[in-house]
Motif scaffolding. Structure first.
Motif, PDB file in Angstrom:
ATOM      1  N   VAL A   8      -2.483  -6.783 -28.382  1.00  8.88           N
ATOM      2  CA  VAL A   8      -3.708  -7.002 -27.595  1.00  8.88           C
ATOM      3  C   VAL A   8      -3.801  -5.859 -26.592  1.00  8.88           C
ATOM      4  N   GLU A   9      -4.630  -4.894 -26.909  1.00  8.17           N
ATOM      5  CA  GLU A   9      -4.697  -3.647 -26.123  1.00  8.17           C
ATOM      6  C   GLU A   9      -6.087  -3.055 -26.291  1.00  8.17           C
ATOM      7  N   ASP A  10      -6.724  -2.737 -25.167  1.00 14.12           N
ATOM      8  CA  ASP A  10      -8.114  -2.280 -25.262  1.00 14.12           C
ATOM      9  C   ASP A  10      -8.258  -0.769 -25.417  1.00 14.12           C
ATOM     10  N   GLU A  11      -7.169  -0.013 -25.261  1.00 12.61           N
ATOM     11  CA  GLU A  11      -7.284   1.425 -25.495  1.00 12.61           C
ATOM     12  C   GLU A  11      -7.121   1.688 -26.990  1.00 12.61           C
ATOM     13  N   PRO A  12      -8.218   2.138 -27.653  1.00 10.11           N
ATOM     14  CA  PRO A  12      -8.174   2.271 -29.112  1.00 10.11           C
ATOM     15  C   PRO A  12      -7.053   3.183 -29.601  1.00 10.11           C
ATOM     16  N   LEU A  52       1.144  -7.325 -25.211  1.00  6.73           N
ATOM     17  CA  LEU A  52      -0.026  -7.713 -24.414  1.00  6.73           C
ATOM     18  C   LEU A  52      -0.263  -6.770 -23.248  1.00  6.73           C
ATOM     19  N   ASP A  53      -1.414  -6.137 -23.259  1.00 10.40           N
ATOM     20  CA  ASP A  53      -1.805  -5.266 -22.147  1.00 10.40           C
ATOM     21  C   ASP A  53      -2.304  -6.143 -20.998  1.00 10.40           C
ATOM     22  N   LEU A  54      -1.907  -5.815 -19.786  1.00  7.77           N
ATOM     23  CA  LEU A  54      -2.343  -6.622 -18.639  1.00  7.77           C
ATOM     24  C   LEU A  54      -3.794  -6.328 -18.266  1.00  7.77           C
ATOM     25  N   GLY A  55      -4.206  -5.069 -18.406  1.00 14.27           N
ATOM     26  CA  GLY A  55      -5.563  -4.697 -18.009  1.00 14.27           C
ATOM     27  C   GLY A  55      -6.525  -4.747 -19.191  1.00 14.27           C
ATOM     28  N   LEU A  56      -7.091  -5.926 -19.419  1.00 11.85           N
ATOM     29  CA  LEU A  56      -8.030  -6.094 -20.529  1.00 11.85           C
ATOM     30  C   LEU A  56      -9.438  -6.272 -19.980  1.00 11.85           C
ATOM     31  N   THR A 101       5.966  -0.127 -18.622  1.00 13.23           N
ATOM     32  CA  THR A 101       4.949   0.498 -17.802  1.00 13.23           C
ATOM     33  C   THR A 101       4.429   1.756 -18.494  1.00 13.23           C
ATOM     34  N   LYS A 102       3.101   1.883 -18.518  1.00  9.09           N
ATOM     35  CA  LYS A 102       2.498   3.076 -19.123  1.00  9.09           C
ATOM     36  C   LYS A 102       2.662   4.283 -18.208  1.00  9.09           C
ATOM     37  N   PRO A 103       2.826   5.473 -18.727  1.00  9.29           N
ATOM     38  CA  PRO A 103       2.937   5.769 -20.163  1.00  9.29           C
ATOM     39  C   PRO A 103       4.358   5.508 -20.656  1.00  9.29           C
TER      40      PRO A 103
HETATM   41 CA    CA Z   1      -6.035  -1.654 -20.616  1.00  8.77          CA
END
Ligand code: CA
Length: 232
Positions: A8-12, A52-56, A101-103
């Motif tokens: 679940v990640e919004d960055e394609p 799971l990405d936190l920032g969706l 943590t990204k990156p």
């Molecule tokens: Ca995000």
């Protein structure tokens, strides 16, 4: 059976990258940019692991994690752009099994994912000793023994089940409801409230000072967690 991972990640770009890495490991990948669709996919697809990405964009990842915990025990590896330690703890309180943590390097993420999956499998078949807090607590599953400060402690099946559940992921907060579910196999019957009395009894057996427990910590509004870290 092949392992299924839900991403679940919004960055394609990141989503596609993770997909290709997991597919290279022969895993089935479900993916979505949306938190609500992620929850739906988790229900339908019964994944073995959720990234799971936190920032969706639609539902915050924290809420997704909480929703997932209402119907599944699936391990969750959280991704976030926030690096602070408090975010990390918050992630674990929400029921995440690990946190990156990204990156980050996708290769490292895959390795961590595999470690989580192995841990999950091991809980049913591991027959070795696990040591926590520099040997303060040793759990010997094959002999069904808990050793605290070098002494074998006599535990009831429920107390044993509780300790085993909490030691699965040290530091992770387990709600009372979750603990009941996890120890059901140990003939536990009761309500969430009764978890507290079992924890109280367990503390009297394993804590040096049951009044200020160090091994089984209470998390206000959350549940309980193992306060010792796993020894390597
Ligand atoms: Ca995000």
């Amino acid at each position: 059976m092949r392992t299924t991972v839900l991403v679940v990640e919004d960055e394609p770009k990141l989503r596609d990258l993770l997909r290709s890495y997991f597919e290279r490991e022969s895993m089935v990948v479900l993916s979505t940019a949306s938190g609500s669709e992620g929850i739906a996919l988790a229900r339908r697809g019964q994944p073995d692991l959720v990234i799971l990405d936190l920032g969706l964009p639609d539902v915050p990842g924290e809420d997704v994690a909480q929703e997932l915990r209402t119907f599944t025990d699936v391990p969750i590896l959280m991704l976030t752009a926030k690096a602070s330690e408090s975010d990390r703890i918050r992630g674990l309180e929400l029921g995440a099994d690990d946190y990156m943590t990204k990156p980050f390097s996708p290769r490292e993420l895959v390795l961590r994912a595999q470690a989580i999956l192995r841990r999950g499998r091991d809980t049913t078949s591991r027959n070795e000793c696990s040591s926590f807090g520099q040997g303060r607590l040793v759990i010997d599953e094959s002999r069904r023994e808990a050793i605290v400060d070098g002494e074998v402690v006599d535990l009831t099946p429920t107390e044993w089940g509780l300790l085993l559940a909490l030691s699965t992921t040290p530091g992770r907060v387990y709600s009372r409801f979750e603990l009941i579910n996890r120890i059901r196999g140990y003939e536990f019957e009761g309500y969430e409230r009764t978890v507290d009395s079992h924890v109280k009894n367990l503390r009297h057996k394993i804590e040096r000072d049951p009044g200020s427990p160090r091994i089984i910590e209470t998390v206000l509004g959350g549940g309980y967690r193992l306060g010792l870290s796993r020894d390597d």
